[in-house]
Design an enzyme around this catalytic site. Structure first.
Site, PDB file in Angstrom:
ATOM      1  N   HIS A   7       9.937  33.678  19.007  1.00 23.61           N
ATOM      2  CA  HIS A   7      11.417  34.672  18.249  1.00 23.61           C
ATOM      3  C   HIS A   7      12.665  33.361  18.591  1.00 23.61           C
ATOM      4  O   HIS A   7      12.583  33.578  19.750  1.00 23.61           O
ATOM      5  CB  HIS A   7      11.420  36.362  19.227  1.00 23.61           C
ATOM      6  CG  HIS A   7      12.771  37.042  18.685  1.00 23.61           C
ATOM      7  ND1 HIS A   7      12.728  37.193  17.091  1.00 23.61           N
ATOM      8  CD2 HIS A   7      13.980  37.131  19.039  1.00 23.61           C
ATOM      9  CE1 HIS A   7      14.115  38.404  16.872  1.00 23.61           C
ATOM     10  NE2 HIS A   7      14.846  37.483  18.618  1.00 23.61           N
ATOM     11  N   LEU A  45       0.988  -0.742   0.309  1.00 25.82           N
ATOM     12  CA  LEU A  45      -0.276  -0.555  -0.261  1.00 25.82           C
ATOM     13  C   LEU A  45       1.091   1.493  -0.353  1.00 25.82           C
ATOM     14  O   LEU A  45       1.929   1.176  -0.110  1.00 25.82           O
ATOM     15  CB  LEU A  45      -0.698   0.447   0.837  1.00 25.82           C
ATOM     16  CG  LEU A  45      -2.100  -1.190   1.528  1.00 25.82           C
ATOM     17  CD1 LEU A  45      -2.738  -0.653   2.257  1.00 25.82           C
ATOM     18  CD2 LEU A  45      -3.066  -0.742   0.166  1.00 25.82           C
ATOM     19  N   GLY A  46       0.305   2.286  -0.395  1.00 25.00           N
ATOM     20  CA  GLY A  46       1.220   3.770  -0.412  1.00 25.00           C
ATOM     21  C   GLY A  46       0.927   3.915  -1.797  1.00 25.00           C
ATOM     22  O   GLY A  46       0.625   5.403  -1.504  1.00 25.00           O
ATOM     23  N   GLY A  68      12.209  18.918 -18.234  1.00 22.05           N
ATOM     24  CA  GLY A  68      11.212  19.644 -17.879  1.00 22.05           C
ATOM     25  C   GLY A  68      11.639  20.434 -16.808  1.00 22.05           C
ATOM     26  O   GLY A  68      12.127  19.603 -16.030  1.00 22.05           O
ATOM     27  N   GLY A 106       9.321  21.217 -14.350  1.00 20.22           N
ATOM     28  CA  GLY A 106       8.686  21.326 -12.967  1.00 20.22           C
ATOM     29  C   GLY A 106       9.032  21.130 -11.879  1.00 20.22           C
ATOM     30  O   GLY A 106      10.315  21.147 -11.322  1.00 20.22           O
TER      31      GLY A 106
END
Ligand code: FAD
Length: 472
Positions: free
Chosen positions: A445, A37-38, A182, A184
């Site tokens: 902070h 699964l996954g 590509g 992307g």
């Protein structure tokens, strides 16, 4: 076999839907053709890429520390051990999913499912494995079959030297040179991994900029960094041919590149993804798909067939794991009769490069294209104490604000950890926060989360760490 709810695909869409349905008391059968699964995300996408990017990040930081007076000797990279570690991460997570399915009594069947009609799936065995039953009748079915890498028409060279993202994540070796086709997010993330491991990486992108769709001022610091990390970035350039010469791939370009033909040890094609809707037998149902093969769904993820829903990559953009799992939950809630609808104000997008880029909600590019009124308040990280302390001042945090209501509509961040920082923005946008809510919230902070509060202060012309008076 009969089941109340069948789900095709065990990726982040499918397993999230299956688990919620079981939690709500439904009887669920999850059909997945892989032995584990996954889905793409866990087995050959999000998780393995982030495991390898972690190695890249530590290598880069160790190198960078030289500027701070700490020098390490050159790293010794055992590529087999790197690969094994990545596999261990996958095995742990996929093992966890299978345990979770068992505990929830979700029946998991390994088979390739196809529709015989609107109430029956045929379960096709994988590698001739014996099956208890080859038909599954259902009350409802959720299609979560995901997507696969797109190819470039006419450039399908069957060669082990030409890889898609799945091949690149297998990390067969560290090639001397790698061309990424590509620009992307997948190409840039994988390019970052291979460059850190020692490959000379070049990127070719056919449009005029990296990460088309992202705001240009977020991309700029990354593009600048990649110009030093990568050997070359060619924009407005296309690949016109690939030839395996036996000792490399000869690539021919059309664009502003000289010489036009160059050799690379390996080529990674990452030009987008296409939905896995073909071959599913959808023609035997009333489900409609658009020209790109994306299944048409409404806000409850119902298709045009009353028994069938679709979620995740196969149901359209953005093709991201968290969108898939959220849709999975909405689809199940709708089936359970809850007033659910998938209408997010903000789906975060993260590019896990160095620096990271993240955005959520409305982008400046989108607002400009739609001719929408907007105010943009941005805080450069050079004014952040934390960014100075870690030497990463190239970052930027910005809010896109509706000037009429002062509500925050979008957020964009570039800088290390941007992917984690964007979470606060998603909540603010979803909750309909006004920009003043951000300045009223106390940020710890010194952290980079302060840049979200500071960018909101910029809107009022009152940023403590930046003199930028409000213009009338
Ligand atoms: P998938 O994960 O594609 O799963 C679909 C499953 O259905 C597969 O397991 C497949 O075997 C199964 N299946 C298909 N057809 C059948 C059938 N007929 N019968 C039975 N089973 C079938 N997204 C992010 O949000 N963040 C990231 O950082 C990120 N990084 C990525 C990096 C890479 C290299 C890639 C390739 C993708 C990445 N993604 C990332 C995208 C993400 O992986 C997908 O958006 C997500 O996996 C989609 O989930 P899904 O459930 O729709 O489908």
């Amino acid at each position: 076999m009969k089941t109340q709810l069948s789900i095709i695909g065990g990726g982040p869409g499918g397993y999230a839907a299956a688990f919620l349905a079981a939690d709500l008391g439904m009887e669920v059968t999850l059909v997945e053709m892989q032995p584990r699964l996954g889905g793409v995300c866990l087995l050959r996408g999000c998780i393995p890429s982030k495991a390898l990017l972690h190695v890249a990040k530590v290598l880069a930081e160790a190198k960078y520390l030289k500027q701070w007076g700490v020098a390490f000797s050159d790293p010794a990279i055992d590529i087999d051990a790197v690969r094994a570690r990545k596999e261990k991460v996958i095995a742990t997570l996929t093992g966890g999913l299978s345990q979770l399915a068992k505990r929830r009594k979700v029946r998991v069947v390994q088979a390739r499912a196809t529709f015989e009609n609107s109430t029956t799936l045929r379960l096709n065995p994988i590698d001739g494995a014996a099956m208890d039953d080859d038909r599954l009748e259902f009350d409802h079915c959720i299609v979560a079959t995901g997507s696969a890498p797109s190819t470039i028409p006419g450039l399908n060279l069957a060669s082990p030297r030409v890889m898609d993202s799945t091949g690149a994540l297998e990390l067969p070796d560290v090639p001397e040179s790698l061309l990424v086709v590509g620009g992307g997010y997948i190409g840039l993330e994988m390019g970052t991994v291979y460059a850190a491991l020692g490959s000379r990486v070049s990127v070719v992108e056919m449009t005029g900029g990296l990460l088309p769709g992202a705001d240009r001022n977020l991309v700029k610091p990354l593009a600048k960094k990649l110009e030093t990390d990568f050997e070359a970035i060619w924009l407005n350039t296309k690949v016109t041919s690939l030839v395996d010469t036996g000792d490399g791939v000869e690539v021919t370009f059309d664009g502003d590149v000289e010489p036009k033909t160059r050799m690379f040890s390996r080529v990674l094609i990452s030009v987008g993804r296409r939905p896995n809707s073909a071959g599913l037998g959808l023609e035997n149902t009333q489900v409609s798909v658009n020209q790109r093969g994306i299944i048409t769904v409404d806000a409850q993820l119902r298709t045009t067939d009353p028994r069938i829903l679709a979620i995740g990559d196969v149901a359209g953009d953005p093709m991201l794991a968290h969108k898939a799992s959220h849709e999975g939950k909405v689809a199940v809630e709708a089936l359970a009769g809850k007033p659910a609808a998938f209408k997010p104000r903000a789906i975060p997008a993260v590019v896990f490069t160095d620096p990271e880029i993240a955005w959520a909600g409305l982008t400046e590019t989108q607002a400009a294209a739609e001719g929408r009124q907007m105010a943009v308040a941005q805080f450069p990280w050079v004014a952040s104490g934390r960014a100075q302390a870690v030497g990463r001042t190239e970052g930027l945090t910005k809010w896109i604000i509706d000037p009429a209501t002062e509500r925050v509509l979008g957020c964009g961040i570039v800088g290390p950890g941007a992917g984690d920082l964007i979470g606060e923005a998603v909540l603010a946008i979803e909750m309909g926060a006004a920009v003043g809510d951000l300045t009223d919230s106390i940020h710890p902070h010194p952290t980079l989360t302060e840049t979200l509060g500071a960018a909101a202060e910029v809107y009022f012309g009152t940023a403590t760490d930046l003199y930028r008076p409000k213009r009338e």
